[in-house]
Design a protein around this motif. Structure first.
Motif: not given
Length: 440
Positions: A397-398, A406-410
Motif C-alpha cells: 500500500l505504501t 498511518p492511513v495504510a494501516y488504518a
C-alpha cells in the motif's frame, strides 16, 4: 529431454486466445504510458469495471468466487495427450518427482520463451499413496470408478516412479523460462484449469490436520465408520464431482446430503530454491511451493522471486475445492490439466516490489499479500504468518500505491481481510485480500 515451445498464443481448440491478446495489449499500452505505480492503480480501476481482466476462456472457476458454472462436458476424463495450449508437459516418468521439489541441480523438462503458454498435466497423490495401496485402479475401483476412468499416468506413476522425497505430492516440471535470472520475478498467470477426472479424495491422517491427537483417533475402531478407513488405517473420504443442472459441485458420502461448488486451483506452484539439498514438498517457502491459497484459480496471477537461472517453475497438488484453512489435512484433491503463462519480469519491472523477495498474488478483484510462518507448526505459527502478511500488505500500500503509513494501516484494519490459507503444512499461511475496487 527438453521440449521447446511452439507458438504459445495459438491455442489448440481455440479457447479464449483473442480475449487474452486484447487484455495483454491494453496492459502494455497502460504500462508504457503510466509507469509501474500508475499501471497498478489503472489496472485496479479497469478490473473493477471489468474491462481489462479476462481472456482465459472455458475456465472452470472464476477468481474471487466460490466457483463457476462450468458444464457437464467438464466431467469427461482427460487422459494424457490430446488438446492443449502452448508447450505440453505430461506427467510421465521424465517430468514428475514424488515428494520433493526441484532445486538448483534439477534439469528442466522444458525450456520456453518468456510470455509463453505451458500446459502441464498434474496428478493428485491421493489414491496413489502407500496407505491407500499404491494402486489407483484398485483403490478407485473400490468406489465404483471404472478402470477406463482411472488416469493412465497415475497408474504408471504409482507403479514406476520412486517416492523418494519426504512429502506426499507428485510434482510436474520444472520448466525453465528464458530471461528468468536471480533477482527477477517469474509471473505465473493461470489461464485454464480443467478437471481430469470427476472424483477426488479428502484425507485426514494420524498426527496431521488442525486437531492432531483428536482426529482421526476418535474414530478408530468404530465399525460404523469403517468405510472411511483406508488400507493403511488412515481416513480417506471419496468425493464425486457432479453437474447439478447449474454448476459443477462436489459431493461427499453419508446420510446427510451435501454439495459444494468446485473451484479448482493448484496447491503447489513455485520456483526452484538455490540449494543442492532435497527440498520437501510439504512446507511452503519464500520461493512458493505448497502455499495452498484457494484464490489462485483461473484468472489469478502469482509472482515468485527467482532464485536460480531459468526460474525452474513446477506445479502439483491439484485441488478441486478447498476451504480456507484446509483443516482436515487435504482439500478435495483431484487431478487437473493446467495452462499457465510464464513471464520473466526483470528487476524494476512490472511486479510489486515485495514479489522480488517473497511470493505475492492477485486476482481481478484482489491484491493478495502472503505471509508464511517460520515452520514451527500450528501452535504459534499463525501469529508469525499474520505478521508477515500484514508487513507485506503495508509495503504494497505504501510503496506501490503511495499511501501514507498511518492511513495504510488504518485501511487494512477497516477494509481488508486476512484469511488462513492453511494450518496443515507445518509452515502455516495467511493471505490478505485488498480489494482493487477500493482504489478505482
Amino acid at each position: 529431454m527438453t521440449r521447446r515451445a511452439n507458438d504459445g498464443d495459438t491455442p489448440i481448440g481455440g479457447r479464449g486466445a483473442q480475449g487474452h491478446g486484447r487484455g495483454a495489449e491494453a496492459a502494455r499500452t497502460l504500462r508504457s504510458g503510466l509507469g509501474r505505480r500508475g499501471f497498478v492503480l489503472a489496472t485496479a480501476g479497469l478490473a473493477a469495471g471489468g474491462t481489462l481482466v479476462g481472456g482465459a476462456g472455458g475456465a472452470l472457476a472464476a477468481p474471487g468466487t466460490s466457483g463457476s458454472p462450468g458444464s457437464p462436458e467438464d466431467l469427461a476424463v482427460v487422459q494424457p495427450g490430446g488438446r492443449h495450449r502452448g508447450t505440453y508437459v505430461p506427467a510421465d516418468a521424465g517430468s514428475v518427482t514424488w515428494g520433493r521439489l526441484p532445486n538448483r541441480t534439477t534439469r528442466p523438462v522444458a525450456t520456453v520463451d518468456s510470455g509463453s503458454l505451458v500446459t502441464l498435466d498434474t496428478v493428485s497423490h491421493e489414491g496413489l499413496l502407500e496407505d491407500q495401496g499404491r494402486d489407483p485402479r484398485g483403490y478407485f475401483g473400490g468406489f465404483g470408478v471404472r478402470a477406463r476412468d482411472v488416469l493412465w499416468d497415475a497408474i504408471r506413476i504409482a507403479r514406476e516412479t520412486p517416492h523418494d522425497g519426504p512429502g506426499p505430492h507428485i510434482i510436474t516440471g520444472p520448466v525453465a523460462v528464458r530471461g528468468a535470472v536471480p533477482g527477477s520475478v517469474l509471473r505465473v498467470d493461470v489461464v485454464d484449469l480443467r478437471l481430469r477426472v470427476p472424483y477426488g479424495v479428502v484425507s485426514n491422517r494420524h498426527g496431521r490436520g488442525a486437531l492432531p491427537g483428536e482426529y482421526p483417533e476418535a474414530w478408530v475402531g468404530d465399525p460404523a465408520l469403517s468405510e472411511y478407513v483406508n488400507p493403511g488405517g488412515e481416513i480417506s473420504v471419496f468425493a464425486r464431482a457432479e453437474w447439478d443442472g447449474r454448476r459443477l459441485v462436489g459431493t461427499l458420502p453419508g446420510p446427510v446430503r451435501n454439495r459444494f461448488p468446485l473451484a479448482p486451483f493448484l496447491g503447489v506452484m513455485g520456483v526452484a530454491r538455490d540449494t543442492s539439498e532435497v527440498v520437501d514438498s510439504v512446507p511452503p517457502t519464500d520461493a512458493g511451493g505448497n502455499i495452498d491459497i484457494r484464490r489462485l484459480g483461473v484468472g489469478s496471477t502469482l509472482y515468485l522471486p527467482v532464485r536460480v537461472d531459468g526460474g525452474l517453475f513446477y506445479t502439483g497438488d491439484p485441488h478441486m475445492a478447498q476451504g480456507d484453512g484446509e483443516v482436515a489435512l487435504t482439500a478435495m484433491e483431484g487431478s487437473l490439466r493446467a495452462t499457465v503463462r510464464l513471464t520473466a519480469v526483470p528487476p524494476g519491472g512490472d511486479a510489486p516490489r515485495t514479489a522480488f523477495t517473497y511470493p505475492f498474488a492477485e486476482t481481478p478483484e484482489h491484491w493478495i499479500p502472503i505471509g508464511l510462518s517460520d515452520g514451527e507448526g500450528t501452535e504459534g505459527g499463525l501469529d508469525a504468518a499474520m505478521r508477515t502478511a500484514v508487513r507485506h500488505a503495508m509495503a504494497f500500500l505504501t510503496e506501490e500505491l503511495g499511501m501514507e503509513g498511518p492511513v495504510a494501516y488504518a485501511y487494512l484494519s477497516a477494509a481488508a481481510d486476512f484469511a488462513v490459507s492453511q494450518v496443515v503444512d507445518r509452515t502455516t499461511g495467511i493471505h490478505g485480500l485488498i480489494r482493487k475496487a477500493d482504489f478505482a
